[in-house]
Structure formats: structure tokens, C-alpha cells
Design an enzyme around this catalytic site. Structure first.
Site, PDB file in Angstrom:
ATOM      1  N   GLY A 138       0.800  -1.216   0.000  1.00 24.00           N
ATOM      2  CA  GLY A 138       0.000   0.000   0.000  1.00 24.00           C
ATOM      3  C   GLY A 138       0.832   1.265   0.000  1.00 24.00           C
ATOM      4  O   GLY A 138       2.003   1.265  -0.367  1.00 24.00           O
ATOM      5  N   VAL A 153      -4.954  -7.955  -7.451  1.00 26.18           N
ATOM      6  CA  VAL A 153      -4.806  -7.599  -6.039  1.00 26.18           C
ATOM      7  C   VAL A 153      -3.565  -6.733  -5.852  1.00 26.18           C
ATOM      8  O   VAL A 153      -2.470  -7.105  -6.280  1.00 26.18           O
ATOM      9  CB  VAL A 153      -4.709  -8.876  -5.168  1.00 26.18           C
ATOM     10  CG1 VAL A 153      -4.607  -8.496  -3.698  1.00 26.18           C
ATOM     11  CG2 VAL A 153      -5.905  -9.783  -5.421  1.00 26.18           C
ATOM     12  N   LEU A 154      -3.734  -5.592  -5.209  1.00 26.86           N
ATOM     13  CA  LEU A 154      -2.653  -4.611  -5.067  1.00 26.86           C
ATOM     14  C   LEU A 154      -1.418  -5.208  -4.384  1.00 26.86           C
ATOM     15  O   LEU A 154      -1.524  -5.797  -3.309  1.00 26.86           O
ATOM     16  CB  LEU A 154      -3.170  -3.420  -4.243  1.00 26.86           C
ATOM     17  CG  LEU A 154      -2.185  -2.251  -4.081  1.00 26.86           C
ATOM     18  CD1 LEU A 154      -1.940  -1.549  -5.404  1.00 26.86           C
ATOM     19  CD2 LEU A 154      -2.698  -1.263  -3.045  1.00 26.86           C
ATOM     20  N   ASP A 155      -0.255  -5.006  -5.004  1.00 28.30           N
ATOM     21  CA  ASP A 155       1.039  -5.411  -4.421  1.00 28.30           C
ATOM     22  C   ASP A 155       1.114  -6.895  -4.111  1.00 28.30           C
ATOM     23  O   ASP A 155       1.860  -7.324  -3.229  1.00 28.30           O
ATOM     24  CB  ASP A 155       1.338  -4.614  -3.131  1.00 28.30           C
ATOM     25  CG  ASP A 155       1.436  -3.125  -3.400  1.00 28.30           C
ATOM     26  OD1 ASP A 155       1.793  -2.757  -4.532  1.00 28.30           O
ATOM     27  OD2 ASP A 155       1.148  -2.329  -2.489  1.00 28.30           O
ATOM     28  N   ASP A 156       0.348  -7.679  -4.843  1.00 25.28           N
ATOM     29  CA  ASP A 156       0.267  -9.099  -4.512  1.00 25.28           C
ATOM     30  C   ASP A 156       0.730  -9.999  -5.653  1.00 25.28           C
ATOM     31  O   ASP A 156       0.756 -11.215  -5.523  1.00 25.28           O
ATOM     32  CB  ASP A 156      -1.182  -9.445  -4.133  1.00 25.28           C
ATOM     33  CG  ASP A 156      -1.300 -10.838  -3.593  1.00 25.28           C
ATOM     34  OD1 ASP A 156      -0.593 -11.124  -2.612  1.00 25.28           O
ATOM     35  OD2 ASP A 156      -2.070 -11.647  -4.160  1.00 25.28           O
TER      36      ASP A 156
END
Lengths: 287, 287, 287, 287
Positions: C204, C229-232
């Protein structure tokens, strides 16, 4: 850990080498665990390591000796140097040390924990400091007096011990005597040393003092095979640690011990797992 | 960033040095931002760096010149070498380069982004490759032909340019010519070079070829002050990267570029922030 | 650099895969430059990368399309996912950025120096800061306003630009907007992002602030493929740098820039050299 | 090693703190060996560590108790938290462990070699594996059964042992039980744990499995003071090692052991050398 076989090859590069080797293994029913190749395009050389499962006999185990017989003529035809070993064979290792015991203590603990697939068959030292550790881990200890002046007699005795114990690998774990070319020639690519500098910087004695004098910002350690020329053999592993102007020679010595432990332990493990090929004065280390 | 003063001191160690300096600063009302000391017990030397706020006049700014006058006799009494500078003074820097532009491009971008508190006043090169970059960043570019044969004339011209521009610091950003001792003596501890090896290993030309030939497992880069002896000046920063048998010389060159950029940029920044003291052939780098 | 072909394969593991592929290449006369395999024994998967020379026609060049036709039925039989590409095809890359330009400047300089085998076809930004750099390197620049509020319109415009330019790879070089799952699904394993933390720590926004707050002793940066999915997404490369209590958030930001540049540049180069295979949420990176 | 005193201070920052402390030490005739300060400008805090020689009485030794009396009112006036210790006092340390012995073996060897200025007064374990090692190094061994179910009884017994032995520091050397907040509160900033991940990533159980599952490219280890919240205490040291897709969970475990040994040994040594100050949930580590 299941039993496995490792085939190590080096030879002049030519087309079709991987196809030949992998087809033969496939025909024989090998279940390959790892395979890796390397080509040195500059020198026209090919290197290969293949590891496959040796299932137990009752599950229709791979016939290693039959493979060896089938592979020999192919290897001869292709000009290969090769070794074929089973992990069932545990190499017999001798540790040489003097008064600094950090590498010896580290290797013995790793061995005891199952990290090193070998038998530590003997510790040879020109001091008695390692004797209690040897006793604790149940490794026979041999004191052999060794100074520059008594080197010839010492090496005669050491070689007799190594032969009697059928030693496969000698590990110099901060052994502070220089081995003669005659000694070294008896164990080609089978003596591993740790030097407490980032070779080729600071060869010879007291490298931490030299590093401190030069004002370097990183110190290093190097594990390598021993050859007739001091600190000049094929490098297996190196690592470094950051230092600063605050660090005195004794701090470098303390920091360096951690590097020495690690680069020597890696080299010994890789050798035992048959990951290393020497060529010229360099190594291929298959990961 | 507020304006600040930096006092750098080195002198023979004796008791009470910190008390003397810090008491004087306290009496004058200095608001200390950072202070650091170092003692070399072996050589009996003391090093200190203090940085304090220079508030604007209207907020009762610190009187730097009055402090300088008050400090001078103390420094003389205690045998100190010292410099006192204000961050309001932006050093004037000249970049020297040849055909490889990765360090120049990196320094110019950092400067443009505000990372380097200086003025890049001039780029001097014996090739024209850097000219477009210089133009893009608005830095005057001077072509000065320089080969081993024309070194004397080249250096005469270079020195004239440096003097005309009142240059404080020369950065050799992969400049491929050797500077004469006469040139070097004009800028003591004010010429920073990057050498593409982990010094003292692989001094001189083609260090990546030498590293490849020796079979090292790590390559390095070193930034250092230039002295009369090639690749022998006080080391400012070093870093290394892991390589393997798969890496050919051109891979080492490519990996090494990232090291060169970083160790040179750090050295330049630390010099500009007045974090470096030279003594003997070594550096203290206050962090 | 001679022209070469790269075959990337992943499939369920079974015996004889290397033999099949290497025999076919041998029959077709391929001169193999590099070959590497990996087996995930846990999941029963096999991965392979082979690179071979594509000699010019007049020297009896390798017929890539004939090989493709011969390989397709084998691949189908063995359940392989595979790609076969020639280095003669230069991927078309779009750079996305916002106001921080260190990654963009770094990538453009590397590309200009010949380090990255691709065409940078377009820079898209929601700010104008990168426009001069784009101009200097001759890359078309497109301003597309993008905020959380205007994301849908922005993405419609961005996708139109990417399609018009037949973009193969999108690189988010510190682009500060989040892409929608719909956008991401259009470029599976073809959008590379750099996140300024050691993932999965500090996902994040404002990871350097979070790292400073937690008091970590190392900071990191991560390059990864973007998923919904963010940063995943699958991690390609990570690196870290040591910090201390002396470092404030702005120091972390500055130190981190060097990490970001390097992990992003490596990821882009490896992708272009076709060294990366994704499986599950992980990557195999052949070295 | 000569005997020395260490003064550790933290307090609200204000002008003149260094001048006050260093002047007092100068007046009392202290021969300062190392001094270091840190200011957290954000929080307005000041931290200081000073170390000076304690010469033997017959050479006119420094009177530590007189200094303590003189310093106490100054410290009170300035709102300082402070500790003043002599290296003549060797802290008494208890090691807690379970079945993995690499950290215990490493710490005991370092201690035996003189690297750690303390007394290892006791090893407490919920398994018998460490008993032979304890015997070899002559450290009393106490078996205390401990499971999640018997925690309360176990901790009562453990605390009784610690008190009977007047333990100053507890080192959790891969002790696999969680300590209750009540236990932890008895030893504030005096229980050091090693967690086998790069915190804050992968807190809790089986971090190597989690790291493998996430596909990270580096693994880490963290030493920290234990607080009531699991894996959340002030971080003392961290380090990482590079891994690749070839590494299975068991390889991560093996690589990680070397990290764990080193970050734990550093933390213990720094604590014993009184280099660490905690504030908020972070540490200042003076080097």
C-alpha cells in the site's frame, strides 16, 4: 533423503550433448531430480551435472553399474571427463586446524545436525586446542607437530594418516601451516582452504592487518581448492562484510570469523554434493 | 533544507576535546543537528564532525564568522587541522568523462533531482559522447583532446578551465586517461575517481577481464580520492555484486556499471556534505 | 549480438522431457547457447528455457517456423504451455510514470546504452514532468490525466494508446495510480511494477513511512507482475539496503531510489530476455 | 581488554547536553574511548553513549561511584533516563531453547572464545537435546516441561530459576514456546528473541513456509526485544539472504539458520556491550 546419483561431465562443446546424455538416462528409466548445464563459449567447453533418484531395489531400483558401463563408451567417444557417484557413498573427510576453532566448531555442528553428507573421519592439528571438541563430537583426533622447520616429517605423517583412513577430502579449517606442492599434488581438487581475505587482494599472512592498513570499506573471505601456488587455487565461494573507520584490526578479525565460517561451510557442502567442477583455475558451481 | 554549518576537525587526541568544542558551540547558542567523533587509539588521533543550524538573520542567526574567530586560537593551541563551511556555499564541481556515460548520466540526474548540494559547473571530456547529455542538463561542455601522448597539453588546458571556473571538486566519472602527479597535486583530496574493481584487487586497466580470468565470485567497484599513485588513494566507498560461472566479461561489465554508479554517487554526496576526513591513506566517513 | 531463439516451456513433469526437446533441437541442427530446467517436485511441474543461435540465412540459418510446426504436436501431446520467440522481434514497451523520474531516467539511459533489447514506444504520464526526458531520448510522450476519480476515463484512453501502439509490455516506473482489475486483465504477466518495500511487508501507500515507524534495520524494493490484487502479484526481484537509527524518512526515500532503479531494471531486462515464467503466484527466473 | 565504564542516556533534546556531559567527564579525568550521540529531531529526543577507561586503582583509577553521585542531580535536572555500568560487571544470561540447537551452539562457542562479555549461567529447555552441549561448555542445564497447555506452571518454574540465578538477560535461541505478557513484563528490554523472517513480514508460525508460498526472492531473520505482542518488539538487527526458485522450504530453513545465528549473536553482543537504547518501539544501536 532418498538415495540419488550424480553425473558430472566436462568436455569440448559440440551439438547434441544434452540430447545424448538425457536420452540415455531416459532409456534407462532415470527419474531426474535436477539437471544443469553450462557452456563456456569462449573456451568451447561444456559442463553438465545431472542428479537422479536411486530407488531401492525392491521398487525396481536404477542399476547404476549398468548405466556406468553403457555410458563409458559414449563418454570416451565425446572426450568427456566424468564422474558418477551415488549418495550412498559418504566421502571421508579430514579436518586440519591449528588454534582458531571457529570453523572447526561450525563444521562439526553442521555435520552433527545432518547438514553435511560425509563422515568426518579425523581431525589433524599441530595444537591440542581442538581435542575436546573432537572428543565431544566423537571424531578421532591426531596431534601432528608441524612448523616450517618440521614440515617434511609432518607431511609424511599426515599423508600416512590420510591414507590409512582412505580420506577423500581434506578441509583446512584455518590450518596455519603451508602445505608443500608434493602434498597438494596427492589430493588434486580435494583440499579446500579458507583464506581470510577477498582474494586476490591480500594474499599471504595477516590479511586483516593488510586490509586495515589499506583502509578498505569491506572485508572478505574466500574458500578455494589448494594448488601448488599459495592462495591461488580455483575460488569456490567468497563473501564480504561492511566495515567502517571505527573498526580496528581486532574488529575485522571478529567480523571476518563469521565470513570464514560461512564460505568454508558452503564450499564443503557443495563439494560433498558434487556441485563443483574445476577447469583452468576456475570453478563451475552448479546451484 | 535549512542552512547549516559543518565543522570538521582532526588533531592529536587528548582529554577534553569534545568538552572544549561543544562548550564553545553551546556558549555561542548553536543548535546542533548532528555531531560525531572518532578516535584512532592506535595512532592517537581525534576526528570530529559537528553540524549545526544557521538560522536566518532575522531569527537571530548564528554568527559564523564570529565563531570562526573565536575558534581559531583554540584550534591552534590544540594542533587542529580544521575546516568550517556553510551549506550556503555550494561547491563547484567539474565532471571528467570519456565514452562510458552511465556515471555521468546518473550524477546529472541526481543533481537535477536535488540529491547533490553543488553546482555542476563543467563537463570536460576527450570525446564528444557526453555533449548531448550536458546540453540537456544545461552544463557547459568542454572538449579537450587527451591521449597518453598529448597529456601535458591536455592537462594545461584542463587546469586552465578548472581555474577559470574556480572548481572545488573534480569527479572522474569513468574518465579513461591517467592524470599526472603534477595535476593531482593541484587538487589534494579534491579529485574523486571510481575504479571498476574491489581495490586493491585488480588495479590498472581492464579489471573486469582480470576478475573474469581469476574466477572470482564477487565483483566490486571502489570510489577513492586520487593521489599520485594509480588506484592507490584513500578509499571512500566500495560495494560488490555476486556473479557466477555463467557470467562472461560483458556480463561483469554490465553488472559492474550499477556498482560504479552507486559507489561514485555516494562518494560525491558524502564529500559535498563534508562527511569525509582523510588521514594517512585512509578515510573517516561520518554517517 | 547474434540473433537467437528462446523456447520457454512449462508443463506437468514426467520422464524424458529434456530428452524429447533436446533431441528435436539437435535433429534440426540448433546450436544451443544456454539451456536451463527446473522441476518443482512438490507441485509436479517442469520448466525449461532453451536459447539457440539463429544464424543468418546465408550461413544455413535455423528455420524457426519449421521448428515451430514440428514442436507444436509434441507440446500438445505433453500438455505444455510454451512460447517461442526470436530476438529479431523487439518487444514494444510503454512506460507509465508520475512525478518521480529516477526509474524512468534510469530505464531510458539503459535503453539508450543498448542494455535493454526493446523499443520504448511511448511514455504515458498523469504529470508533465517526464516530458523533457522523453523528448531527449526521442520517445513519444502522452499526457493522460488520471486520478482516483477519473480512473475509468483515463484507463480507456490509456488502453486505446497501448493498442494503437501494439504494446507488448507495460512498465510502471513509480506510476502513482492504481490500475483497475479490468485494465490488468488485458495484460496478463505483461505489466511490471516496482513497489518501494520488501514485499509482503508494507503493502500500500507510503511504505517508507511505515518502515521508519516500525524501526526496521533494512529497507527494500520489489519488482513484480501486476495482478488484480494490489502489491500481490508474482515477485520478480527484490533487494535491500541497510539503514540505521540515524536515517529519517527522507533518507529512506533517497536510499530506496537506488533499490527501486535496480530491481525494476533487472525485472524489465529479464522479461525482455524471456527469462521469466509465472506459475501460481510465483516466478521462475532463469539466470 | 582494560576495564571501562559505559554511560547510556536518553532524554528530551535541548542545547548544551553534550557540553554538560563531556565537561563533567573531563573534570573527573575520564579518558574517553568512544562517544556517540543521536538526535531524533522529529520526536525531540537525545541519545548518548559514552565509554571511558577505568584504570586500575594503583594507576589512579577513575572513581565510578563518585561520578555516579555527581551525575545524578544533573540527570534529574535534565530529565534523563540513564544507566551507568562497569565492564567489570559481567551480566548473567539465561539461554532458552527447544530442539533446534544451531543458535545455542553458536552462542556457546562464541562465549567460550571470549566474544561475549557475560556469564552464561543457565540453559532452560523444554527438550533434552541441548543437554550434552550444555555439559560440554559447563553451563547448568534445566529441563522445564513447557507446552501451550502447561505454560503457566512452566513460567512459574522458569521465573523461579531466573530469579535464583539473578539473571540479567534472557536469550530465546529458537525457543518454540510463546511467553506470556506477565512473564515478559518481568524482563523489560531484557529478553532477546530471534524470529526467522524479515519482520514485519511473516510473523507467527512457520515463516519459511509462508515465504516460500509468497515466492519472495530474499529470506530474512530478525532479532528483537520481546514485548507483550508476538513478533512486534523493537527490532535490533536484521539480515537477508538471496534465494531462488530452486530453493524448496528445506533449503530456506538451512539458509535461514546462518542468518538466525548471526542476527541473534549480534544482538546479544550489542546488548552486552550496552550499545542499545529502546524508545517507542524502536532501537538506537550505537556502533
Amino acid at each position: 533423503m532418498p538415495c540419488s546419483a550424480v553425473l558430472l561431465i566436462d568436455c569440448p562443446d559440440r551439438r547434441g550433448l544434452v540430447a545424448r546424455v538425457s536420452s540415455l538416462l531416459y532409456e534407462r528409466g532415470a527419474n531426474i531430480l535436477h539437471a544443469d548445464q553450462h557452456r563456456d563459449h569462449e573456451l568451447g567447453l561444456f559442463f553438465m551435472r545431472v542428479e537422479w533418484e536411486l530407488a531401492p531395489e525392491e521398487r525396481g531400483g536404477f542399476d547404476l553399474e549398468a548405466f556406468r558401463s553403457a555410458f563409458a563408451p559414449i563418454a570416451a567417444e565425446l572426450g568427456m571427463r566424468w564422474t558418477l557417484t551415488s549418495s550412498a557413498h559418504r566421502p571421508r573427510v579430514a579436518l586440519f586446524c591449528s588454534r582458531y576453532l571457529h570453523c572447526v566448531a561450525d563444521l562439526l555442528h553442521r555435520w552433527h545436525s545432518g547438514e553435511l553428507p560425509c563422515d568426518f573421519s579425523m581431525i589433524i592439528s599441530n595444537h591440542h586446542d581442538a581435542e575436546p571438541l573432537a572428543g565431544f563430537y566423537g571424531v578421532p583426533f591426531e596431534y601432528v607437530e608441524a612448523t616450517a622447520a618440521t614440515r617434511e616429517a609432518a607431511e609424511t605423517r599426515q599423508l600416512a594418516l590420510l591414507e590409512a583412513q582412505r580420506i577423500d577430502l581434506v578441509v583446512l579449517a584455518r590450518y596455519m601451516q603451508i602445505l608443500s606442492p608434493a602434498f597438494v599434488s596427492r589430493y588434486p581438487a580435494a583440499i579446500i582452504n579458507v583464506h581470510h581475505s577477498f582474494l586476490p587482494a591480500f594474499t599471504g599472512a595477516r590479511p586483516y592487518h593488510a586490509a586495515h592498513g589499506r583502509g578498505v570499506k569491506l572485508i572478505g573471505a574466500t574458500s578455494h581448492y589448494v594448488t601448488a601456488v599459495l592462495d591461488d587455487g580455483p575460488i569456490i565461494e567468497q563473501d564480504v562484510a561492511r566495515i567502517s573507520h571505527r573498526d580496528q584490526v581486532e574488529d575485522l578479525v571478529a567480523r571476518g570469523r563469521d565470513l570464514e565460517r560461512i564460505v568454508l561451510a558452503r564450499a564443503v557442502r557443495w563439494h560433498l554434493e558434487r556441485r563443483i567442477l574445476c577447469y583452468g583455475n576456475k570453478t563451475v558451481v552448479f546451484d
